[in-house]
Design a protein around this motif. Structure first.
Motif, short mmCIF file in Angstrom:
data_model
loop_
_atom_site.label_atom_id
_atom_site.label_comp_id
_atom_site.label_asym_id
_atom_site.label_seq_id
_atom_site.Cartn_x
_atom_site.Cartn_y
_atom_site.Cartn_z
N ILE A 89 52.32 42.64 30.68
CA ILE A 89 52.77 42.40 29.11
C ILE A 89 53.65 43.76 28.76
O ILE A 89 54.71 43.52 28.30
N PRO A 90 53.18 44.79 28.76
CA PRO A 90 53.92 45.98 28.21
C PRO A 90 55.27 46.03 28.66
O PRO A 90 56.13 46.60 27.99
N GLN A 91 55.10 45.83 30.12
CA GLN A 91 56.74 46.09 30.53
C GLN A 91 57.58 45.02 30.05
O GLN A 91 58.79 45.39 30.18
N ILE A 92 57.11 43.67 30.03
CA ILE A 92 58.02 42.63 29.35
C ILE A 92 58.30 42.85 28.00
O ILE A 92 59.56 42.56 27.63
N LEU A 93 57.41 43.30 27.11
CA LEU A 93 57.90 43.91 25.75
C LEU A 93 59.08 44.62 25.59
O LEU A 93 59.91 44.59 24.79
N LYS A 94 59.06 45.61 26.65
CA LYS A 94 59.88 46.74 26.53
C LYS A 94 61.74 46.00 26.83
O LYS A 94 62.54 46.38 26.60
N LEU A 95 61.70 44.77 27.28
CA LEU A 95 62.86 44.02 27.66
C LEU A 95 63.35 43.22 26.18
O LEU A 95 64.35 42.56 26.15
N SER A 96 62.25 42.99 25.49
CA SER A 96 62.62 42.27 24.08
C SER A 96 63.73 42.92 23.38
O SER A 96 63.42 44.11 23.00
N CYS A 97 64.56 42.26 22.47
CA CYS A 97 65.42 42.86 21.59
C CYS A 97 65.02 42.02 20.19
O CYS A 97 66.02 42.20 19.28
#
Length: 310
Positions: free
Chosen positions: A179-187
């Motif tokens: 999840i933390p890695q996916i959140l980094k991709l959010s704009c």
């Protein structure tokens, strides 16, 4: 700019180095995975086979072994496959499923470890009320609550995470979907919803940790008052494996998420994430089998029996 609707796959972090190191990673993870399957499978089979082990403690241990099997099967097989085929791809759907099962099984395991500490507290500190407080129906309800809460937890995090628009490419700096890695991709600023859910999760984890600590403080106080050395040894033999499993699980997760960013690197991140996502399911059966004489005796009886039946 892209969004989640246009992304069909993610790129996972490759194992750094040459092809030889990738193959080394393949064989190492395969060996750990097979050891986890064998160890947890043996515990499940032994407890189901031996009627003397049909007690609350071993019922919860059986559930822990089931969770460990699911936990390690969520991330390791895909990582093994990617290393063997020298690829990084994981589909969007498979990534979402991986996030769901990872959060589901990790949270359920932590809730179960909290429940197991309560079981040991009642067994040692309130032995006369053990059958009343932890009857078979109560144990089934507690285990069902653990699995249900874990599933709900996983569903909430997965739905919240994958409802966010993604516009920072599709590369995850981890060997599994986290999840933390996916959140980094959010704009989108809507990622704050997931951050608040994570904060609530940390608070819940802290409450469970406090309950475990309080339980074991009471347990050790009661054990030290036991006059018989043999009685103290038996009490410690049933409690220390559980305490070791809790310590391994909690410490590896804390180190993985709270380590200083100054020491982070792709290689270190792979090693650290392996400590909490790969090692506990493989090591837990070893910890329990080495310290639990009843379980070892039951395994010795079961294995020759199986050979004779064949």
């Amino acid at each position: 700019m892209s969004n989640s609707s246009s992304i069909t796959h993610f790129l996972l972090l490759p194992f750094p180095g040459t092809r030889q190191l990738q193959l080394l990673h393949f064989w190492l993870f395969l060996a750990i995975y097979l050891a986890a399957l064998l160890g947890n499978g043996l515990i499940i089979t032994t407890i189901a086979w031996d009627h003397h082990l049909h007690t609350p403690m071993y019922f919860f241990l059986l559930n822990l072994a089931l969770l460990d099997l699911g936990f390690i099967s969520t991330t390791v097989p895909k990582s093994i496959d990617n290393s063997l085929r020298d690829t990084r791809d994981i589909s969007y759907t498979r990534c979402a499923l991986q996030v769901f099962f990872f959060v589901f099984l990790v949270s359920a395991e932590y809730f179960l470890l909290t429940t197991m500490s309560y079981d040991r507290y009642v067994a040692i500190c309130r032995p006369l009320h053990y059958e009343t407080l932890l009857g078979s129906r109560v144990c089934v309800h507690m285990a069902a609550a653990v699995w249900a809460c874990g599933a709900l937890y996983g569903l909430l995090h997965t739905a919240n995470t994958f409802s966010l628009p993604i516009c920072q490419a599709n590369t995850l700096h981890q060997f599994f979907c986290e999840i933390p890695q996916i959140l980094k991709l959010s704009c989108s600023t809507s990622y704050l919803r997931e951050l608040w859910l994570i904060v609530a999760s940390v608070c819940l984890v802290f409450v469970c940790f406090v309950l475990i600590v309080v339980s074991y403080v009471q347990i050790f106080r009661a054990v030290l008052r036991i006059p018989s050395q043999q009685g103290r040894h038996k009490a410690f033999a049933t409690c220390l494996p559980h305490l070791a499993v809790v310590s391994l699980f909690v410490n590896t997760v804390i180190f993985a998420y709270l380590k200083p960013s100054s020491i982070s690197s792709p290689s270190l991140d792979v090693v650290v994430s392996s400590l909490y996502s790969v090692m506990p399911p493989a090591v837990n059966p070893l910890i329990y089998s080495l310290r639990n004489q009843e379980l070892k005796d039951a395994m010795r009886k079961m294995i020759p029996g199986c050979c004779q039946n064949q």
